[in-house]
Design an enzyme around this catalytic site. Structure first.
Site, mmCIF file in Angstrom:
data_model
loop_
_atom_site.group_PDB
_atom_site.id
_atom_site.type_symbol
_atom_site.label_atom_id
_atom_site.label_comp_id
_atom_site.label_asym_id
_atom_site.label_seq_id
_atom_site.Cartn_x
_atom_site.Cartn_y
_atom_site.Cartn_z
ATOM 1 N N GLU A 1 0.843 -1.196 0.000
ATOM 2 C CA GLU A 1 0.000 0.000 0.000
ATOM 3 C C GLU A 1 0.878 1.246 0.000
ATOM 4 O OE1 GLU A 1 -3.733 1.747 2.643
ATOM 5 O OE2 GLU A 1 -2.215 0.498 3.624
ATOM 6 N N LYS B 1 -9.754 2.196 -2.606
ATOM 7 C CA LYS B 1 -9.969 1.585 -1.292
ATOM 8 C C LYS B 1 -11.363 1.914 -0.765
ATOM 9 C CE LYS B 1 -7.599 1.284 3.210
ATOM 10 N NZ LYS B 1 -6.438 1.840 3.972
ATOM 11 N N CYS C 1 -5.457 -3.147 2.311
ATOM 12 C CA CYS C 1 -5.208 -3.089 3.756
ATOM 13 C C CYS C 1 -6.457 -3.333 4.610
ATOM 14 C CB CYS C 1 -4.533 -1.762 4.105
ATOM 15 S SG CYS C 1 -3.627 -1.806 5.676
#
Length: 250
Positions: free
Chosen positions: A39, A107, A141
């Site tokens: 990330e 995300k 994540c």
């Protein structure tokens, strides 16, 4: 399909240094079809300079990804702080092919605990990309903690998770990666950084896991390096036919 995970450090806001380090790591693991980075691999997570200059820096990083994909004749995946066409900041996971074309996933689950929701705008769509006969679900994540959004509807073979996941939550990282592989009857690729920043220590624990929840390749914990594995689609499809978990799902 040979996949390489690249476990590296991040020097915050030192883009050129970070990219040079990663280029060297690519060359240690030649011949892969896909290279997966962490990330915000070139700037660090929520780095102030990256947030302020994401329009210029994001374009520079994407250009580098295209160059590397072409050079390696492989896809390159990793997330970037990027200002989109509407002028808002995204934590965007790019999947770049050798011909320069790319797909991306923004995300969806922003990490509110660390204040990511203050600067970034969440994505709202699932993204699956196909590359050399394998279908990849893209995730970033904190998304790892939310199984409903990523539930396999028979539309992918592998989940990619790129992360800056701290040492103190190491057990969660390792446990949930295995869980996502088992419950979705798929390969899981988890790539994390090593080293430290002003917030946390990171051990990496980057890994490729098969549909049985077994690691088939993993980087040495706490060390910069790479690991690679072949994703055997014939074996995965045989397992799915023999033990039809996806067909029996809610």
């Amino acid at each position: 399909m040979k996949v390489a995970v690249v476990q590296h450090t991040i020097c915050e806001n030192q883009i050129e240094w970070n990219l040079q380090q990663i280029t060297s790591l690519f060359d240690q693991q030649s011949g892969a079809d896909l290279y997966v980075l962490a990330e915000t691999f070139a700037t660090g997570f929520m780095a102030e300079d990256a947030t302020a200059h994401a329009d210029v820096q994001g374009a520079r990083i994407l250009s580098w990804m295209k160059q590397q994909a072409c050079r390696l004749d492989a896809a390159v995946a990793g997330s970037v702080a990027m200002v989109d066409e509407d002028g808002v900041l995204r934590n965007r996971l790019y999947f770049v092919r050798p011909d320069g074309t790319f797909d991306y996933y923004d995300k969806h689950h922003l990490f509110s605990y660390a204040g990511e929701t203050k600067d970034y705008v969440a994505g709202n769509r699932r993204v699956v990309v196909e590359w050399r006969g394998v279908r990849f679900m893209l995730q970033v994540c904190y998304d790892l903690r939310f199984p409903v959004f990523v539930r396999n509807h028979g539309d992918y073979d592998t989940i990619i998770y790129v992360a800056n996941w701290p040492q103190k939550r190491r057990d969660v990282w390792q446990t949930l990666l295995k869980a996502r592989a088992i419950e979705n009857q798929c390969f899981v690729i988890g790539v994390n950084i090593v080293g430290s920043d002003k917030y946390c220590e990171y051990l990496g624990d980057s890994v490729i896991i098969n549909a049985y929840g077994k690691a088939i390749a993993q980087c040495t914990s706490g060390e910069v390096g790479t690991a690679a594995a072949e994703l055997d689609m014939d074996e995965l499809n045989r397992f799915r036919r023999k033990f039809p978990v996806l067909e029996d799902a809610d």
